[in-house]
Design an enzyme around this catalytic site. Sequence first.
Site, PDB file in Angstrom:
ATOM      1  N   GLN A  42       0.844  -1.205   0.000  1.00 42.60           N
ATOM      2  CA  GLN A  42       0.000   0.000   0.000  1.00 42.60           C
ATOM      3  C   GLN A  42       0.877   1.253   0.000  1.00 42.60           C
ATOM      4  O   GLN A  42       1.977   1.235   0.556  1.00 42.60           O
ATOM      5  CB  GLN A  42      -0.892   0.008   1.234  1.00 42.60           C
ATOM      6  CG  GLN A  42      -1.993  -1.041   1.195  1.00 42.60           C
ATOM      7  CD  GLN A  42      -2.775  -1.053   2.489  1.00 42.60           C
ATOM      8  OE1 GLN A  42      -3.449  -0.078   2.815  1.00 42.60           O
ATOM      9  NE2 GLN A  42      -2.655  -2.128   3.231  1.00 42.60           N
ATOM     10  N   GLU A  43       0.322   2.335  -0.575  1.00 41.99           N
ATOM     11  CA  GLU A  43       1.115   3.543  -0.780  1.00 41.99           C
ATOM     12  C   GLU A  43       1.816   4.009   0.502  1.00 41.99           C
ATOM     13  O   GLU A  43       3.016   4.323   0.490  1.00 41.99           O
ATOM     14  CB  GLU A  43       0.211   4.654  -1.331  1.00 41.99           C
ATOM     15  CG  GLU A  43       1.012   5.817  -1.855  1.00 41.99           C
ATOM     16  CD  GLU A  43       0.159   6.869  -2.533  1.00 41.99           C
ATOM     17  OE1 GLU A  43      -1.087   6.690  -2.622  1.00 41.99           O
ATOM     18  OE2 GLU A  43       0.745   7.878  -2.955  1.00 41.99           O
TER      19      GLU A  43
END
Length: 179
Positions: free
Chosen positions: A70-71
């Site tokens: 995830q970012e």
Amino acid sequence: MGLLFTKLVKMFMDEEHKVIVVGLDNAGKTTILYQFLMNEVVHTSPTIGSNVEEIVCKNVHFFMWDIGGQESLRTSWNTYFADSDFVIFVVDSTDRERLHISKVELSKMLSHEDLSNSRLLVLANKQDVKGCMTAAEISQQLQLTELKTHSWNIQSCCALTGEGLSEGLEWMTQQVSAR
Ligand SMILES: Nc1nc2c(ncn2[C@@H]2O[C@H](COP(=O)(O)OP(=O)(O)OP(=O)(O)O)[C@@H](O)[C@H]2O)c(=O)[nH]1
Ligand SMILES: [Mg+2]
């Protein structure tokens, strides 16, 4: 004589190699890790932090670190880089919209000094989905042929069936024995 001896020792001794498995969220990293380990599809949820498992192929022991993509987690990927022999970079072959983000993340990683001696295996995952990008398309978009600083390979695969994964592992094993 020295070289022959080294090769023989390598053949009979178990070697350990650190591998980091990275790529954007939802690429299939955790599914791949457990397919490598158990030849099974496990139910996954987004990884927060990491999973580590030991995968053995022809006496070569790979310690594979599957890291959440995830970012918000990508800035901490570099805490796993030290002493990595291989980077497995997983791409969701159905995710055309985010391939340019994969490219940026991959370039960023490969310019990190802790990965200067690592080899790169790109896995073009989710090949079971109709209309997905081919490994050739992904290779072109990621400009892999222009990559001169690292040994690399790209392999298409499907983590749900395991197709293509043994070929990827085989390439890693060959890289180790060729050293
Ligand atoms: N159709 C298809 N779906 C897949 C494949 N591999 C993984 N998936 C699915 O993709 C989703 C995400 O898989 P994960 O393995 O959790 O993805 P991840 O890369 O670990 O994601 P993060 O932990 O968030 O970084 C799951 O629903 C998987 O079942 C594949 O080869 N084909
Ligand atoms: Mg995961």
